[in-house]
Structures are given as C-alpha cells and as structure tokens.
Design a protein around this motif. Structure first.
Motif, PDB file in Angstrom:
ATOM      1  N   GLY A 148       0.787  -1.222   0.000  1.00 52.67           N
ATOM      2  CA  GLY A 148       0.000   0.000   0.000  1.00 52.67           C
ATOM      3  C   GLY A 148       0.819   1.272   0.000  1.00 52.67           C
ATOM      4  O   GLY A 148       2.035   1.274  -0.242  1.00 52.67           O
ATOM      5  N   MET A 149       0.148   2.366   0.321  1.00 55.93           N
ATOM      6  CA  MET A 149       0.777   3.684   0.258  1.00 55.93           C
ATOM      7  C   MET A 149       1.911   3.847   1.263  1.00 55.93           C
ATOM      8  O   MET A 149       2.839   4.630   1.045  1.00 55.93           O
ATOM      9  CB  MET A 149      -0.284   4.769   0.478  1.00 55.93           C
ATOM     10  N   MET A 154       7.619   5.170   2.543  1.00 53.50           N
ATOM     11  CA  MET A 154       8.925   4.718   3.016  1.00 53.50           C
ATOM     12  C   MET A 154       9.969   4.797   1.901  1.00 53.50           C
ATOM     13  O   MET A 154      11.123   5.172   2.132  1.00 53.50           O
ATOM     14  CB  MET A 154       8.816   3.288   3.542  1.00 53.50           C
ATOM     15  N   ALA A 155       9.546   4.438   0.671  1.00 49.88           N
ATOM     16  CA  ALA A 155      10.475   4.503  -0.468  1.00 49.88           C
ATOM     17  C   ALA A 155      10.919   5.944  -0.721  1.00 49.88           C
ATOM     18  O   ALA A 155      12.103   6.210  -0.967  1.00 49.88           O
ATOM     19  CB  ALA A 155       9.827   3.912  -1.711  1.00 49.88           C
ATOM     20  N   LEU A 156       9.976   6.889  -0.653  1.00 47.28           N
ATOM     21  CA  LEU A 156      10.317   8.296  -0.871  1.00 47.28           C
ATOM     22  C   LEU A 156      11.236   8.819   0.230  1.00 47.28           C
ATOM     23  O   LEU A 156      12.230   9.493  -0.048  1.00 47.28           O
ATOM     24  CB  LEU A 156       9.049   9.139  -0.941  1.00 47.28           C
ATOM     25  N   ASN A 219      11.884   2.638  -6.195  1.00 43.61           N
ATOM     26  CA  ASN A 219      10.924   1.958  -5.325  1.00 43.61           C
ATOM     27  C   ASN A 219      11.048   0.445  -5.468  1.00 43.61           C
ATOM     28  O   ASN A 219      10.524  -0.160  -6.401  1.00 43.61           O
ATOM     29  CB  ASN A 219       9.497   2.413  -5.652  1.00 43.61           C
ATOM     30  N   ARG A 220      11.708  -0.173  -4.526  1.00 47.85           N
ATOM     31  CA  ARG A 220      11.989  -1.607  -4.637  1.00 47.85           C
ATOM     32  C   ARG A 220      10.777  -2.480  -4.338  1.00 47.85           C
ATOM     33  O   ARG A 220      10.833  -3.704  -4.517  1.00 47.85           O
ATOM     34  CB  ARG A 220      13.137  -1.982  -3.700  1.00 47.85           C
ATOM     35  N   TRP A 221       9.679  -1.888  -3.839  1.00 44.65           N
ATOM     36  CA  TRP A 221       8.483  -2.678  -3.561  1.00 44.65           C
ATOM     37  C   TRP A 221       7.571  -2.801  -4.783  1.00 44.65           C
ATOM     38  O   TRP A 221       6.517  -3.429  -4.706  1.00 44.65           O
ATOM     39  CB  TRP A 221       7.711  -2.077  -2.389  1.00 44.65           C
ATOM     40  N   ARG A 222       7.958  -2.190  -5.874  1.00 53.30           N
ATOM     41  CA  ARG A 222       7.206  -2.339  -7.127  1.00 53.30           C
ATOM     42  C   ARG A 222       7.955  -3.290  -8.059  1.00 53.30           C
ATOM     43  O   ARG A 222       9.108  -3.635  -7.817  1.00 53.30           O
ATOM     44  CB  ARG A 222       6.981  -0.973  -7.771  1.00 53.30           C
ATOM     45  N   MET A 223       7.288  -3.711  -9.129  1.00 49.83           N
ATOM     46  CA  MET A 223       7.830  -4.773  -9.978  1.00 49.83           C
ATOM     47  C   MET A 223       8.069  -4.294 -11.410  1.00 49.83           C
ATOM     48  O   MET A 223       7.350  -3.429 -11.916  1.00 49.83           O
ATOM     49  CB  MET A 223       6.857  -5.954 -10.031  1.00 49.83           C
ATOM     50  N   THR A 224       9.068  -4.886 -12.050  1.00 51.03           N
ATOM     51  CA  THR A 224       9.332  -4.684 -13.473  1.00 51.03           C
ATOM     52  C   THR A 224       9.344  -6.043 -14.163  1.00 51.03           C
ATOM     53  O   THR A 224       9.848  -7.019 -13.606  1.00 51.03           O
ATOM     54  CB  THR A 224      10.679  -3.962 -13.687  1.00 51.03           C
TER      55      THR A 224
END
Length: 233
Positions: A148-149, A154-156, A219-224
């Motif tokens: 979630g947000m 935390m990433a920012l 942002n390491r919690w998102r995916m590529t």
C-alpha cells in the motif's frame, strides 16, 4: 486514464523538490539504458512524462521516440529536445499508427497503474505489433495488491535520506496529502496487479515474460517485467 492525463498536464506537486525531480528522471534514464542492447536500437518510451534525462537515453541508442498523451507535456518535450536529432516526440495515437515490427525496445514505466485494465490490454497488443521479433518490452513500476501507500512513503523517505532531500520529502508528503493527487488517487484509485496477473496479461497479448530482478527507479516494492515475442522455431 484521461483524469490522470489531465492531472499530469497541470501544475502538479508530485515531486517534492527540483532535486527529487531531477534524480527521479536520471535514475530512470540509467535503468532504461541498461535494457538497450544496441547503439543502433530504436527505443520507444511509452507515456514518458517530462523525460528530463531523455538525452542520456538517446546517446545510447539510434533513435528515441518519446510518446506522451498529455498535450501540454508533449509541447514541452518538443521544445526541450528540438535540437536533438535522435529524439522524436509523438502522441499515443501516433504510436497506434506505427509500422509493424519497427521498434527494438519499448519501455512503459509507471504507467500501468493509471490505465484501466482494458486500456492496458489494448496498449500491450499495439506494442506487441510494433516490436521487432528480436525486441522487448520493459513494463516497470507495477504496483502490487498487497503493497500500500505506506511502502511508497517509506520509499520516498529512503530516497530523500540517501540523496539529501529528506526535509523536502517530509514537507512534500504533507502537501501531497492535501493535493489533487491524493484526492484523485482516493476517488479513482490505482490499478494493482500480482505477478501472476500481469504475467497473464502479457501472455494474452502474445509475449513470453519474466520478472526482472530489480524495479526501474528507486521503489523496490514495485515490480518490473521483461516481455519478448516468443521465439519461432
């Protein structure tokens, strides 16, 4: 997607400072360059945004096409990169009219979350058509349903701490909480996909797909995901 296009075409506050904005685009450019396999490649950045570091990408390929749906942003891209003969600016309508099998690399980064599922499906079919048999699509910054947000915050903050704009990040988070972005995100929401769901979408569009080890950007919690036309035997 139209509401989000209007938002990014406005004077928004998605970046907490000039340093945040510049670093954001520099890191994305660096990561895109890592996917370019040839200095002669034709690269398409799909819904590219301001693409402030596009000159770096263009320096590593033969031609860079910046496709942007927001007309105001597109106008700024045209003015910004007019001296660079390797960069072309196009609309998404122009992309739909592109020649079959004409692109070596398509990057769609931090875009899928703003698209309705059927819009993403249509875009993937277009990309599949214009990719060369040896080409690839890099689909980056995919939001996961169980993240979630709080993770974005935390990433920012971690990004700000590492690069010296933590105070601006804290102030920016307060501004964002009161901004049109927060209201729009609450009203419309962002599309989230599990690894299995986005893999299924890519396969339905005719791609072979694998998840990348790291996400594009900070942002390491998102995916590529890296998708390719299947090999013909």
């Amino acid at each position: 997607m139209d509401d989000w296009i209007d938002y990014y075409d406005s004077t928004h506050t998605i970046y907490v400072s000039k340093l945040h904005r510049d670093l954001h685009f520099q890191i994305i450019a660096r990561d895109i360059i890592g996917y370019i396999s040839s200095p002669d490649a034709t690269v398409l950045d799909y819904a590219c945004g301001e693409a402030l570091s596009a000159s770096q990408v263009a320096g590593s390929c033969g031609k860079l096409i910046l496709a942007e749906p927001a007309p105001g942003v597109r106008g700024r891209l045209i003015a910004r990169f007019a001296p660079n003969t390797k960069i072309r600016v196009r609309s998404l309508d122009d992309v739909r009219k592109m020649q079959d099998q004409s692109i070596d690399l398509v990057v769609m980064n931090s875009v899928a979350q703003y698209m309705a599922p059927e819009e993403l499906d249509a875009a993937l079919l277009t990309i599949r058509r214009i990719l060369k048999p040896s080409g690839k699509l890099v689909l980056g910054d995919i939001l996961q349903p169980n993240v979630g947000m709080v993770r974005d915050v935390m990433a920012l903050l971690g990004f700000g701490l590492r690069h010296g704009f933590l105070k601006d990040a804290l102030v920016g988070l307060i501004s964002t909480a009161l901004s049109d972005y927060r209201h729009l995100r609450t009203r419309i929401g962002l599309q989230r996909y599990s690894e299995e769901e986005i893999t299924a979408k890519l396969r339905a569009a005719g791609f072979a797909v694998q998840r990348a080890h790291t996400n594009i950007g900070h942002n390491r919690w998102r995916m590529t995901f890296v998708a390719r036309p299947p090999l013909v035997r």
